[in-house]
Design a protein around this motif. Structure first.
Motif, PDB file in Angstrom:
ATOM      1  N   THR A  21       0.833  -1.196   0.000  1.00 55.40           N
ATOM      2  CA  THR A  21       0.000   0.000   0.000  1.00 55.40           C
ATOM      3  C   THR A  21       0.872   1.253   0.000  1.00 55.40           C
ATOM      4  O   THR A  21       1.865   1.331   0.727  1.00 55.40           O
ATOM      5  CB  THR A  21      -0.910   0.014   1.244  1.00 55.40           C
ATOM      6  OG1 THR A  21      -1.665  -1.187   1.282  1.00 55.40           O
ATOM      7  CG2 THR A  21      -1.849   1.216   1.211  1.00 55.40           C
ATOM      8  N   ASP A  22       0.492   2.241  -0.808  1.00 59.63           N
ATOM      9  CA  ASP A  22       1.185   3.530  -0.783  1.00 59.63           C
ATOM     10  C   ASP A  22       0.997   4.185   0.577  1.00 59.63           C
ATOM     11  O   ASP A  22      -0.040   4.008   1.228  1.00 59.63           O
ATOM     12  CB  ASP A  22       0.646   4.446  -1.886  1.00 59.63           C
ATOM     13  CG  ASP A  22       1.028   3.962  -3.278  1.00 59.63           C
ATOM     14  OD1 ASP A  22       1.984   3.188  -3.380  1.00 59.63           O
ATOM     15  OD2 ASP A  22       0.362   4.368  -4.248  1.00 59.63           O
ATOM     16  N   VAL A  23       1.998   4.965   0.985  1.00 62.47           N
ATOM     17  CA  VAL A  23       1.983   5.565   2.321  1.00 62.47           C
ATOM     18  C   VAL A  23       2.230   7.064   2.237  1.00 62.47           C
ATOM     19  O   VAL A  23       3.094   7.523   1.483  1.00 62.47           O
ATOM     20  CB  VAL A  23       3.065   4.911   3.216  1.00 62.47           C
ATOM     21  CG1 VAL A  23       3.264   5.711   4.502  1.00 62.47           C
ATOM     22  CG2 VAL A  23       2.686   3.478   3.540  1.00 62.47           C
ATOM     23  N   VAL A  24       1.467   7.824   3.022  1.00 61.55           N
ATOM     24  CA  VAL A  24       1.782   9.219   3.326  1.00 61.55           C
ATOM     25  C   VAL A  24       2.128   9.257   4.813  1.00 61.55           C
ATOM     26  O   VAL A  24       1.289   8.967   5.669  1.00 61.55           O
ATOM     27  CB  VAL A  24       0.610  10.167   3.029  1.00 61.55           C
ATOM     28  CG1 VAL A  24       0.932  11.576   3.533  1.00 61.55           C
ATOM     29  CG2 VAL A  24       0.308  10.201   1.536  1.00 61.55           C
ATOM     30  N   ALA A  25       3.373   9.572   5.115  1.00 60.99           N
ATOM     31  CA  ALA A  25       3.837   9.603   6.500  1.00 60.99           C
ATOM     32  C   ALA A  25       3.600  10.991   7.091  1.00 60.99           C
ATOM     33  O   ALA A  25       3.913  12.006   6.470  1.00 60.99           O
ATOM     34  CB  ALA A  25       5.320   9.252   6.573  1.00 60.99           C
ATOM     35  N   VAL A  26       3.040  11.022   8.289  1.00 63.26           N
ATOM     36  CA  VAL A  26       2.703  12.283   8.954  1.00 63.26           C
ATOM     37  C   VAL A  26       3.524  12.429  10.223  1.00 63.26           C
ATOM     38  O   VAL A  26       3.540  11.531  11.074  1.00 63.26           O
ATOM     39  CB  VAL A  26       1.200  12.346   9.300  1.00 63.26           C
ATOM     40  CG1 VAL A  26       0.873  13.656  10.018  1.00 63.26           C
ATOM     41  CG2 VAL A  26       0.351  12.194   8.047  1.00 63.26           C
ATOM     42  N   VAL A  27       4.218  13.558  10.358  1.00 63.84           N
ATOM     43  CA  VAL A  27       5.007  13.859  11.551  1.00 63.84           C
ATOM     44  C   VAL A  27       4.364  15.036  12.278  1.00 63.84           C
ATOM     45  O   VAL A  27       4.177  16.104  11.689  1.00 63.84           O
ATOM     46  CB  VAL A  27       6.462  14.210  11.192  1.00 63.84           C
ATOM     47  CG1 VAL A  27       7.266  14.493  12.463  1.00 63.84           C
ATOM     48  CG2 VAL A  27       7.116  13.082  10.405  1.00 63.84           C
ATOM     49  N   LYS A  28       4.022  14.848  13.537  1.00 61.33           N
ATOM     50  CA  LYS A  28       3.445  15.928  14.340  1.00 61.33           C
ATOM     51  C   LYS A  28       4.554  16.776  14.935  1.00 61.33           C
ATOM     52  O   LYS A  28       5.420  16.271  15.653  1.00 61.33           O
ATOM     53  CB  LYS A  28       2.568  15.356  15.457  1.00 61.33           C
ATOM     54  CG  LYS A  28       1.276  14.729  14.982  1.00 61.33           C
ATOM     55  CD  LYS A  28       0.468  14.177  16.136  1.00 61.33           C
ATOM     56  CE  LYS A  28      -0.050  15.266  17.042  1.00 61.33           C
ATOM     57  NZ  LYS A  28      -0.944  14.736  18.125  1.00 61.33           N
ATOM     58  N   LEU A  29       4.531  18.051  14.621  1.00 62.83           N
ATOM     59  CA  LEU A  29       5.457  19.018  15.206  1.00 62.83           C
ATOM     60  C   LEU A  29       4.614  20.000  16.014  1.00 62.83           C
ATOM     61  O   LEU A  29       4.227  21.061  15.540  1.00 62.83           O
ATOM     62  CB  LEU A  29       6.253  19.724  14.106  1.00 62.83           C
ATOM     63  CG  LEU A  29       7.120  18.820  13.225  1.00 62.83           C
ATOM     64  CD1 LEU A  29       7.784  19.621  12.108  1.00 62.83           C
ATOM     65  CD2 LEU A  29       8.171  18.090  14.045  1.00 62.83           C
ATOM     66  N   HIS A  30       4.317  19.615  17.236  1.00 63.37           N
ATOM     67  CA  HIS A  30       3.424  20.375  18.097  1.00 63.37           C
ATOM     68  C   HIS A  30       4.172  20.878  19.321  1.00 63.37           C
ATOM     69  O   HIS A  30       4.875  20.109  19.980  1.00 63.37           O
ATOM     70  CB  HIS A  30       2.250  19.515  18.548  1.00 63.37           C
ATOM     71  CG  HIS A  30       1.222  19.285  17.496  1.00 63.37           C
ATOM     72  ND1 HIS A  30      -0.060  18.882  17.783  1.00 63.37           N
ATOM     73  CD2 HIS A  30       1.282  19.419  16.148  1.00 63.37           C
ATOM     74  CE1 HIS A  30      -0.746  18.762  16.656  1.00 63.37           C
ATOM     75  NE2 HIS A  30       0.045  19.076  15.654  1.00 63.37           N
TER      76      HIS A  30
END
Length: 280
Positions: A21-30
């Motif tokens: 499966t294709d992936v979009v990786a999300v990084v939280k910078l909070h």
């Protein structure tokens, strides 16, 4: 029929099970950008804290994009620069993978510095974006010491070693030095924004006064590329991709809520003041 090996490995995290499966990786910078995270604060960003999350995000197989979910009122300029530079270093190894920034409540000052590490920037219509400027603050306790008859004993080698000492009267030459430092940092900030945003920036309005704008106006000024949210845009751009979160790990003491009480509370108050500048 599923083999016993497949059943066992399906329960073990990190094992490649042939998922294509294709992936979009999300990084939280909070959080506030600071080299010294506090266990009582609302969250903090620095290179040590986010390095592992950034590395995991860019290491995904079949990676279609990396999304930065930013919610920060700013903070330490050095940590802002270090995190932004690390993002670009990792992105350079994945030349065909776009980095997208999504501003939440606020991406101001150092928070906007981080957003500019992305190839494209998006914000909600109510997001506060910008604050391209430099600020520092403190307190002066010289009068308080006099009031209670407390004698300040400070010994230095080097005439400028005690600049801006909060327990001594403020000196004009110290303020002049600080203003020069601010001007140099501001110039570096402006250069970074121009480098990353280029011809997208509005040529008719001064964007570098430290002001902030809501999403639609920020788009009009070229500070961002569009108005929208992460899931909405990812669904449009990468409909077949799965979103994978890569959150920074909190230090052990932060997870336990343990720290030096007085220092931690003071730091929490300072961080709260930074958020409060934007009504948060």
């Amino acid at each position: 029929m599923t083999s016993m090996t497949d059943k066992l490995t399906s329960r073990i995290p990190g094992i490649d099970r042939g998922d294509r499966t294709d992936v979009v990786a999300v990084v939280k910078l909070h959080g506030v950008i600071t080299p010294t995270p506090s266990p009582l604060a609302r969250g903090s960003i620095n290179l040590a804290a986010v390095e592992s999350a950034l590395t995991r995000a860019f290491d995904h197989d079949r990676l279609k994009a990396v999304a930065l979910l930013i919610n920060s009122p700013g903070g330490a300029p050095t940590q802002s620069g270090l995190v932004a530079e690390r993002i670009r270093q990792l992105a350079a190894k994945k030349k065909d993978v776009p980095v997208l920034a999504f501003c939440e409540d606020v991406a101001a000052s150092g928070g906007y510095w981080l957003a500019c590490a992305a190839d494209e920037i998006y914000a909600h219509r109510t997001s506060l974006v910008g604050s391209i400027g430099v600020i520092s603050g403190g307190f002066g306790f010289a009068g308080l010491l006099d009031r209670f008859g407390i004698e300040r004993r400070l010994h230095t080698a080097g005439e400028n070693k005690s600049r801006l000492d909060p327990f001594s009267p403020e000196k004009p030459e110290d303020v002049e030095w600080l203003e020069k430092m601010h001007a140099q940092l501001h110039e570096l900030f402006v250069s970074w924004v121009k480098e990353r945003r280029g011809d997208k920036l509005s040529p008719t309005e001064d964007l570098f006064t430290g002001d902030v704008w809501l999403g639609e106006k920020a788009k009009e000024l070229g500070l961002i590329d569009g108005v929208g949210n992460l899931r909405e845009l990812i669904a449009q751009r990468f409909p077949a991709a799965e979103i994978k979160m890569a959150e920074p790990k909190k230090p052990l003491l932060a997870r336990l809520g343990v720290g030096a009480p007085a220092a931690a509370i003071l730091d929490a108050v300072t961080q709260k003041a930074m958020w409060s500048r934007y009504g948060l």
